[in-house]
Design an enzyme around this catalytic site. Structure first.
Site, mmCIF file in Angstrom:
data_model
loop_
_atom_site.group_PDB
_atom_site.id
_atom_site.type_symbol
_atom_site.label_atom_id
_atom_site.label_comp_id
_atom_site.label_asym_id
_atom_site.label_seq_id
_atom_site.Cartn_x
_atom_site.Cartn_y
_atom_site.Cartn_z
ATOM 1 N N ARG A 126 0.819 -1.213 0.000
ATOM 2 C CA ARG A 126 0.000 0.000 0.000
ATOM 3 C C ARG A 126 0.858 1.271 0.000
ATOM 4 O O ARG A 126 0.358 2.345 -0.347
ATOM 5 C CB ARG A 126 -0.910 0.015 1.220
ATOM 6 C CG ARG A 126 -2.029 -0.997 1.193
ATOM 7 C CD ARG A 126 -3.281 -0.412 0.607
ATOM 8 N NE ARG A 126 -3.706 0.799 1.302
ATOM 9 C CZ ARG A 126 -4.568 1.678 0.809
ATOM 10 N NH1 ARG A 126 -5.075 1.499 -0.394
ATOM 11 N NH2 ARG A 126 -4.923 2.756 1.504
ATOM 12 N N PHE A 138 -1.033 5.585 11.350
ATOM 13 C CA PHE A 138 -1.757 4.511 10.671
ATOM 14 C C PHE A 138 -1.081 4.084 9.364
ATOM 15 O O PHE A 138 -0.546 2.989 9.280
ATOM 16 C CB PHE A 138 -3.217 4.924 10.441
ATOM 17 C CG PHE A 138 -4.005 5.011 11.706
ATOM 18 C CD1 PHE A 138 -4.725 3.926 12.170
ATOM 19 C CD2 PHE A 138 -3.997 6.170 12.472
ATOM 20 C CE1 PHE A 138 -5.438 3.977 13.352
ATOM 21 C CE2 PHE A 138 -4.702 6.243 13.664
ATOM 22 C CZ PHE A 138 -5.427 5.136 14.104
ATOM 23 N N GLU A 139 -1.085 4.931 8.365
ATOM 24 C CA GLU A 139 -0.530 4.512 7.083
ATOM 25 C C GLU A 139 0.192 5.684 6.430
ATOM 26 O O GLU A 139 -0.426 6.517 5.773
ATOM 27 C CB GLU A 139 -1.641 3.997 6.156
ATOM 28 C CG GLU A 139 -1.126 3.375 4.868
ATOM 29 C CD GLU A 139 -2.246 2.814 4.012
ATOM 30 O OE1 GLU A 139 -2.244 1.602 3.747
ATOM 31 O OE2 GLU A 139 -3.130 3.599 3.610
ATOM 32 N N GLN A 140 1.481 5.749 6.647
ATOM 33 C CA GLN A 140 2.264 6.783 5.983
ATOM 34 C C GLN A 140 3.356 6.124 5.152
ATOM 35 O O GLN A 140 3.923 5.103 5.535
ATOM 36 C CB GLN A 140 2.864 7.779 6.968
ATOM 37 C CG GLN A 140 3.892 7.240 7.944
ATOM 38 C CD GLN A 140 4.694 8.371 8.584
ATOM 39 O OE1 GLN A 140 5.298 9.177 7.892
ATOM 40 N NE2 GLN A 140 4.681 8.430 9.910
#
Length: 541
Positions: free
Chosen positions: A351, A374-376
């Site tokens: 991702r 979370f999502e970096q």
């Protein structure tokens, strides 16, 4: 000779294990993915990273874990033809609670695939598994007491409520029998990091105390019975620098005992090397190794005497140090991310990056903001030297100021500097600086280069030089060779354990790497052609 630290740059809480002629050290990785670093050596002098075993969602998912949470204090052991790895996934940092969940994974080989985890308990962190000579297995961890004013960044002794012992049944895959609190620690307080071993009929327990800052220690105790009572070492502490402020190796504590095949004794410990004038450990907590001796009283002591760790200690045999190259250039031509790089929290790296979408490049997909829990999309390697230079080349065409990509010196969401290519509504595509110099808890950024400098179409070369406590960014357009400074000298020392919030407020380490974010949600891509890390000369003044 063994020269300390043996694992420089962010390698804390070293658990050491010997199998035949092979030595392995497992260290904490906190929010960095994959989880747990395992290094290998055959001489205790030269070490090589061989595995990060927690590599899939079923083993570890840290999305949402706060800074300095995640994988704490693994314990590596070998028994019954298996390697056993025990670890904590800490889900909360601030406030009275920790929410620390303990697990066990196994593998027949270090470099093979490791099992899915078996849940053990959540009573406290720093778990360890001891394999007794009668075949029984014992699980120990510190117990966390939330009923005190033990807020993150200011630990109080009552929260560290002793070392718990319970038997582990490997067939049933669960703890069995009574839970015993076997050791309350010494007057130093904050007892954690337990490891058990047995010698000449004695059960020896080494623990860490004093917090992981400048009062850190290794405390030793022993008992004839595993459940205690335990008597404390005549010196109380085996290793510490707490009363030696001029020692090079500071913050010494949290380690484990190991013997060579011919019975020579060594003990690992974490350490920090602070920079003057503010005593900030810009390399985080590192791993060191001390030569020890057994005296006639049946207690272990440092070979050099006293309790202060040495920079150089005797190796088990005649061994020469294999010098690591001062310059490492990564071209991203291979199918996998080079071993020195990690990313943050997510078990779904597809991702955030790809090495195949554009061959020869590391492609980052702009995700959440720099500092997201979370999502970096941030891929980086450890800072291993007090002074270094890092360079990269980026292809990135933002169409909004909500998209940025570039080079960063990063610790956590409130301690980083970043040189970014982005878009300005009047200047067009620019290179500029985002900086968060320790603003806790808000994480507010400043912009030392203001709106930035307009850059022409094409690739952009980015660089930074960190020299002790100072950082300077550079850039130039593709086709030019002359580097251009951008922005003022920045405080590199704040990208450290002690920076910003201060001692005990965070305890990981500094990274150098590349990032991309797209807060518009359109996942704009950034392609990085290469990444170079080079050690620079450094002298402590």
């Amino acid at each position: 000779m063994i020269r300390n630290p043996i694992l420089p740059g962010f390698n804390p809480d070293p658990s050491i294990c010997r199998v035949g002629e092979n030595y392995y050290i497992a260290t904490s990785t906190f929010e960095w993915y994959p989880g747990v670093q395992i290094h290998h050596s055959r001489d205790l002098v030269n070490w090589r990273l061989v595995r990060r075993p927690l590599e899939r969602a079923s083993q570890l998912d840290m999305r949402g874990n706060p800074d300095s949470c995640g994988v704490w204090a693994p314990c590596l052991s070998h028994a019954d033809g298996l390697f056993w790895l025990v670890y904590t996934d800490v889900k909360r940092f601030d406030g009275n609670f920790k929410d620390a969940h303990n697990y066990i994974v196994t593998s027949p080989s270090i470099e093979g695939e490791w099992s899915d985890p078996v849940y053990v308990n959540s009573s406290g962190f720093d778990p360890s598994l001891f394999h007794d000579d009668d075949g029984r297995k014992w699980f120990v961890n510190m117990q966390w007491n939330h009923r005190t004013e033990s807020f993150g960044g200011a630990p109080k002794s009552p929260a560290f409520d002793g070392i718990l012992l319970q038997e582990w049944d490997p067939a049933a895959k669960r703890l069995v029998g009574p839970i015993r609190n076997i050791f309350a620690g010494s007057a130093q307080g904050l007892v954690e990091g337990p490891h058990l071993f047995k010698r000449n009929g004695w059960y020896y327990l080494t623990t860490a105390e004093g917090g992981t800052g400048y009062d850190h220690v290794v405390t030793m105790a022993r008992s004839r019975a595993i459940e205690g009572p335990y008597e404390i070492h005549p010196q109380t502490h085996l290793i510490t620098s707490k009363d030696a402020p001029d020692a090079v190796l500071q913050r010494a504590g949290h380690g484990q005992y190991v013997e060579t095949p011919d019975g020579q004794a060594y003990h690992t410990h974490l350490t920090g090397r602070p920079l003057p004038p503010l005593r900030r450990c810009t390399l985080g907590r590192e791993t060191a190794l001390q030569k020890c001796v057994w005296r006639d009283d049946g207690w272990l002591y440092l070979e050099q005497g006293g309790v202060v760790p040495a920079i150089e200690v005797a190796a088990p045999g005649e061994t020469s140090v294999i010098e690591k190259p001062a310059r490492v250039e990564t071209d991203f031509d291979g199918p996998a991310l080079p071993e020195e790089f990690q990313w943050l929290r997510t078990p779904r790296p597809e991702r955030i990056f790809s090495l195949t979408d554009k061959p020869g490049h590391l492609r980052l997909f702009g995700r959440e903001s720099i500092g997201s829990w979370f999502e970096q999309a941030l891929v980086a390697r450890r800072q291993e030297h007090h002074s270094f230079r890092a360079e990269t080349v980026v292809e990135f065409e933002p169409d909004t100021y909500q998209q940025a990509a570039g080079l960063t010196h990063y610790y956590n969401r409130h301690k980083f500097h970043a040189l970014a290519v982005t878009l300005h509504e009047k200047l067009g595509r620019v290179v500029t600086i985002f900086s968060c110099a320790g603003d806790f808890p808000h994480g507010r950024m400043t912009f030392p280069a203001e709106s930035g400098v307009t850059v022409p179409f094409g690739r952009v070369h980015l660089a930074m030089e960190v020299r002790g406590n100072e950082l300077q960014f550079f850039w130039h357009p593709d086709g030019y060779r002359a580097w251009r400074k951008i922005g003022p000298l920045l405080d590199a020392g704040v990208v450290s354990d002690e920076g910003g919030r201060g001692e005990h407020g965070s305890f990981t380490g500094a990274f150098a790497g590349v990032f991309a974010f797209d807060t518009s949600g359109r996942a704009q891509v950034a392609d990085f052609d290469r990444f170079t890390y080079e050690a620079l000369p450094f002298t402590v003044e």
